[in-house]
Scaffold this motif. Structure first.
Motif, mmCIF file in Angstrom:
data_model
loop_
_atom_site.group_PDB
_atom_site.id
_atom_site.type_symbol
_atom_site.label_atom_id
_atom_site.label_comp_id
_atom_site.label_asym_id
_atom_site.label_seq_id
_atom_site.Cartn_x
_atom_site.Cartn_y
_atom_site.Cartn_z
ATOM 1 N N GLN A 1 0.866 -1.205 -0.005
ATOM 2 C CA GLN A 1 0.063 0.036 -0.311
ATOM 3 C C GLN A 1 0.981 1.049 0.105
ATOM 4 O O GLN A 1 0.705 2.110 -0.448
ATOM 5 N N ILE B 1 2.592 2.164 -3.464
ATOM 6 C CA ILE B 1 1.578 2.217 -4.350
ATOM 7 C C ILE B 1 1.056 3.857 -3.845
ATOM 8 O O ILE B 1 1.542 4.458 -4.939
ATOM 9 N N GLN B 2 1.197 4.226 -2.414
ATOM 10 C CA GLN B 2 0.538 5.460 -2.124
ATOM 11 C C GLN B 2 2.095 6.150 -2.802
ATOM 12 O O GLN B 2 1.554 7.400 -3.359
ATOM 13 N N ASN B 3 3.002 5.910 -2.688
ATOM 14 C CA ASN B 3 4.496 6.700 -3.067
ATOM 15 C C ASN B 3 4.431 7.230 -4.601
ATOM 16 O O ASN B 3 4.576 7.758 -5.094
ATOM 17 N N ALA B 4 4.226 5.178 -5.386
ATOM 18 C CA ALA B 4 3.709 6.149 -7.223
ATOM 19 C C ALA B 4 2.660 6.539 -6.830
ATOM 20 O O ALA B 4 3.324 7.764 -8.501
ATOM 21 N N GLN B 5 1.752 6.591 -6.116
ATOM 22 C CA GLN B 5 0.614 8.054 -6.723
ATOM 23 C C GLN B 5 1.505 9.987 -6.260
ATOM 24 O O GLN B 5 0.883 10.327 -7.344
ATOM 25 N N LEU B 6 1.903 9.612 -5.260
ATOM 26 C CA LEU B 6 2.474 10.987 -4.520
ATOM 27 C C LEU B 6 3.662 10.949 -5.689
ATOM 28 O O LEU B 6 3.544 12.480 -6.582
ATOM 29 N N ALA C 1 3.747 10.434 -9.034
ATOM 30 C CA ALA C 1 2.820 10.837 -10.279
ATOM 31 C C ALA C 1 1.436 11.949 -10.053
ATOM 32 O O ALA C 1 2.174 12.824 -10.983
ATOM 33 N N LYS C 2 1.876 12.297 -9.442
ATOM 34 C CA LYS C 2 1.096 13.562 -8.122
ATOM 35 C C LYS C 2 2.230 14.779 -8.716
ATOM 36 O O LYS C 2 1.696 15.820 -9.335
ATOM 37 N N THR D 1 3.190 15.375 -12.142
ATOM 38 C CA THR D 1 1.354 16.531 -12.792
ATOM 39 C C THR D 1 1.748 17.693 -12.834
ATOM 40 O O THR D 1 1.411 18.947 -13.225
#
Length: 129
Positions: A110, A113-118, A120-121, A124
């Motif tokens: 988890q 996944i959160q690290n990858a999401q951060l 990506a954010k 962006t």
């Protein structure tokens, strides 16, 4: 009959004396045979009793040995039960540890996944991760 007449028959060589002599000899011989036979039967019974005593002693020895072996087997069983209880406790501990590792792995996944999401954010938004 008077005792004198009986003695005259036995000692006088008469037919009646001979018959009485043979009869008395036969009766006394039969008693002796019976006594001898009884002695022989007693000897056989004593030998049989000796054999039975020996067999009983052997059976008692075997029983004692069997009781000793049974006691040893009971001790072995008790030891194996104790080892089984320890093994079950170790298995329960290992299962707990495996579950804890699964939980840590799930939490790590988890966080990845959160690290990858951060990341990506951040990308962006124009930043460098």
């Amino acid at each position: 009959m008077t005792p004198e007449q009986v003695l005259a028959f036995i000692g006088g060589g008469s037919v009646a004396g001979i018959v009485i002599d043979r009869l008395v000899t036969w009766v006394l011989g039969r008693r002796k045979e019976r006594t001898t036979l009884a002695d022989y039967e007693t000897q056989i019974a004593e030998r049989l009793l000796g054999r039975m005593d020996a067999q009983l002693s052997g059976a008692e020895t075997k029983l004692h040995l069997a009781e000793t072996q049974m006691a040893a087997a009971n001790l072995t069983i008790a030891g194996l039960r104790e080892e089984l209880a320890q093994a079950k406790a170790e298995v329960a501990h290992l299962r707990t540890e495996v579950q804890a590792r699964k939980n840590v792995a799930a939490e790590r996944d988890q966080l990845l996944i959160q690290n990858a999401q951060l990341k990506a954010k951040i990308q962006t938004l124009g930043g460098t991760p």
